[in-house]
Design an enzyme around this catalytic site. Sequence first.
Site, PDB file in Angstrom:
ATOM      1  N   TYR A 161      19.356  -7.392  -4.714  1.00  0.00           N
ATOM      2  CA  TYR A 161      19.112  -8.578  -5.549  1.00  0.00           C
ATOM      3  C   TYR A 161      20.436  -9.211  -6.006  1.00  0.00           C
ATOM      4  CZ  TYR A 161      16.995 -11.114  -9.566  1.00  0.00           C
ATOM      5  OH  TYR A 161      16.579 -12.058 -10.472  1.00  0.00           O
ATOM      6  N   LYS A 165      21.692 -12.949  -5.165  1.00  0.00           N
ATOM      7  CA  LYS A 165      21.946 -13.919  -6.247  1.00  0.00           C
ATOM      8  C   LYS A 165      23.411 -14.374  -6.257  1.00  0.00           C
ATOM      9  CE  LYS A 165      17.810 -14.354  -8.002  1.00  0.00           C
ATOM     10  NZ  LYS A 165      17.041 -15.572  -7.701  1.00  0.00           N
TER      11      LYS A 165
END
Length: 255
Positions: A161, A165
């Site tokens: 993640y 991001k």
Amino acid sequence: MPPPTTELRFLEGRVALVTGASRGIGAAIAVQLARRGARVACVATTAERCAETVARCNALTDGAQAYGCDVASTTAAAAVVDQVVKEMGGLYVLVNNAGITRDQLLLRMSEEDFDRVVDVNLKGTWNFLKASARPLMKSSGRIVNVGSIVGLTGNAGQANYAAAKAGVVGLAQSLAKELAGRGVCVNTVAPGYIATDMTAAIDEKSAEALKTKIPLGRIGAAEDIALAVDFLVGPGGSYVTGQTIVVDGGLSLGG
Ligand code: NAP
């Protein structure tokens, strides 16, 4: 220089597309843009899942519509953008908000969990940027990616993640440079800990512990993020591009 505007419905007559608009942060963003007068194209995995958000948007500004696709699919994303531009009459705001987590420490993280998180959060953002670039250049529009403070600081158990991001920030910075000549502003909003389905799985004890690390002393609301997007797509955002706005109650300050 354009004169400062006090117009509250500054998106009147404009079309805005929000991915991940069925719930959580995306739903709050869609409703806020409708409050500003935008006709909102609400995208989630299926159009049916956006029914409630569309109804909330239409109560503020007529013309919201629901669309469904897996944002990770390049062809499906392109088809949705084409449909929105044709059916709704152009595009002025794109908000890349759809996202998922599949947390696991690196040694236990499967390749599938890495790939899927990158595919939805990062490739999904690229898919919509790529498909929307022409109509947004035509309207000198605004693009906002929803990143995360985890993409700026890293987080144990979220390597997939955090990488995705961080990538979203790089995409925004690069496109800010590519599209500036056409008057398109591209920015990222990086939320901290926001109360949505995504964070609902965090147990109460961990949530309380996390709360003590937030200088402003409260967990964020989806509307906190929607208001940062509101700034970036409004008159205040017209000279802001390539930036990451952290909205986390001070969490990422540490200490
Ligand atoms: P959420 O409540 O879990 O909602 C996720 C949204 O993304 C839903 O609308 C979901 O649609 C959509 N979505 C997920 N996978 C999709 C796919 N493959 N194709 C199309 N749509 C998809 O999450 P949230 O908390 O609102 O998060 C929104 C964004 O903020 C995400 O990018 C997230 O990473 C970021 N963020 C959240 C937090 C937080 O604390 N909550 C913090 C930092 C960043 P369906 O309803 O159809 O599944």
